[in-house]
Write an enzyme that holds these catalytic residues in place. Structure first.
Site, mmCIF file in Angstrom:
data_model
loop_
_atom_site.group_PDB
_atom_site.id
_atom_site.type_symbol
_atom_site.label_atom_id
_atom_site.label_comp_id
_atom_site.label_asym_id
_atom_site.label_seq_id
_atom_site.Cartn_x
_atom_site.Cartn_y
_atom_site.Cartn_z
ATOM 1 N N LYS A 273 21.157 -8.103 -2.475
ATOM 2 C CA LYS A 273 21.206 -6.750 -1.930
ATOM 3 C C LYS A 273 20.998 -5.810 -3.113
ATOM 4 C CE LYS A 273 24.149 -3.322 0.332
ATOM 5 N NZ LYS A 273 25.523 -2.994 0.821
ATOM 6 N N TYR B 164 24.857 -8.841 -5.056
ATOM 7 C CA TYR B 164 24.950 -7.430 -4.686
ATOM 8 C C TYR B 164 24.928 -6.594 -5.954
ATOM 9 C CZ TYR B 164 26.868 -3.156 -2.491
ATOM 10 O OH TYR B 164 27.087 -1.872 -2.056
ATOM 11 N N ILE C 102 20.743 -3.922 4.313
ATOM 12 C CA ILE C 102 22.157 -3.915 4.698
ATOM 13 C C ILE C 102 22.552 -2.445 4.674
ATOM 14 C CG2 ILE C 102 24.507 -4.566 4.068
ATOM 15 C CD1 ILE C 102 23.384 -7.178 2.963
ATOM 16 N N THR D 65 31.502 -3.116 0.541
ATOM 17 C CA THR D 65 32.020 -1.870 -0.013
ATOM 18 C C THR D 65 32.313 -0.852 1.088
ATOM 19 O OG1 THR D 65 30.680 -2.235 -1.993
ATOM 20 C CG2 THR D 65 31.574 -0.039 -1.685
ATOM 21 N N TYR E 176 33.508 -2.636 -13.765
ATOM 22 C CA TYR E 176 34.438 -2.159 -14.790
ATOM 23 C C TYR E 176 34.293 -2.892 -16.118
ATOM 24 C CZ TYR E 176 38.619 -0.360 -17.060
ATOM 25 O OH TYR E 176 39.467 0.246 -17.944
ATOM 26 N N ARG F 22 28.311 1.916 -8.665
ATOM 27 C CA ARG F 22 29.726 1.599 -8.473
ATOM 28 C C ARG F 22 30.260 0.636 -9.540
ATOM 29 N NH1 ARG F 22 32.438 2.884 -3.704
ATOM 30 N NH2 ARG F 22 31.166 3.903 -2.126
#
Length: 262
Positions: A163, A135, A205, A46, A109, A140
């Site tokens: 993550k 992830y 990360i 990202t 989404y 987000r």
């Protein structure tokens, strides 16, 4: 394999020039700068603006990192999305030689069910020629990978870690206490790294490791050594600057920090 991802990974930014082309000279400088401290590179996550770089830019960036890796550090490459078939196609068409794992973001989404998330990752793990790191970043994606789903996915032999960027200590604790021993819990939030490592995370990360790789390396290494007094001192050094990284959407803040440091 998993030991490669203990410590500090940096979610590399993508430098651009004034004409909005990838600045490969800038990227080379960034690789040399971050290699002073980090343990592995995360390419086109990202923070690397993966949702807006083109297919050709992604391929060129990955190739460049492979060819300009100053310490031959392990490479994690971001391949994810909300279209499972398209993710599988991208995996099949990407040259993953020299890539140690892929980082695949939870479908955004669509707001999938937990079973939908599970099936999405099962297909990716079945098809990927390299190990997969989940992830989870609900801020987000608008959906959360629950601890129960993470633990189900941890049983897949080609899924080696997650993550975790949910911001939930309770969620991280649930994963840490029930996960297989060799399944990696990786912090996805810079300033929650020490608390998560105290619970059993293997490292981070990091966004800020683009700017401050040596401080991050020292902080994470101290935590891995169970020297939390030292780790805390480094965290305190980063505390005031961390909010500035996110005044505007990531990676605006960390790019400005790099500009100031340059």
């Amino acid at each position: 394999m998993q030991h490669k991802f203990f410590g500090t990974g940096v979610a590399l930014v993508t430098p651009f020039d004034a004409e909005e082309n990838v600045d490969f000279n800038g990227l080379k400088k960034l690789l040399a700068h971050t290699a002073e401290g980090v343990d592995y590179f995360v390419v086109q996550g990202t923070t690397g603006e993966s949702v807006t770089t083109t297919k050709q830019e992604k391929a060129d960036i990955l190739k460049f990192v492979k060819e300009n890796n100053p310490k031959n550090l392990p490479i994690v490459y971001g391949i994810g999305g909300n279209n499972t078939a398209e993710v599988l196609k991208t995996i099949s068409e990407t040259d993953l030689s020299g890539v140690d794992a892929i980082l695949s973001v939870s479908p955004y989404y669509n707001k999938p069910s937990q079973e939908g998330i599970f099936q999405h990752y099962q297909q990716i793990a079945d098809k990927s020629p390299v190990p997969v790191v989940l992830y989870n970043v609900p801020g987000r994606t608008a959906s959360n990978i629950s601890p129960q789903t993470t633990l189900r996915l941890a049983q897949h032999p080609n899924i080696i870690g997650t993550k975790e960027a949910s911001g939930s200590i309770d969620q991280a604790l649930e994963i840490a206490r029930k996960k297989p021993e060799d399944f990696l819990l990786i912090s996805g939030d810079d300033m929650l790294t020490i608390p998560l490592m105290a619970l059993g995370a293997s490292g981070v990360i990091s966004v800020m490791a683009n700017s401050f790789p040596v401080i991050f390396k020292k902080m994470v290494k101290a935590a891995l050594d169970n020297d939390y007094n030292t780790a805390r001192k480094f965290a305190h050094q980063l505390h005031d600057i961390n909010p500035l990284m996110y005044v505007e959407s990531n990676p605006v803040g960390v790019k400005e920090a790099l500009r100031v440091l340059n």
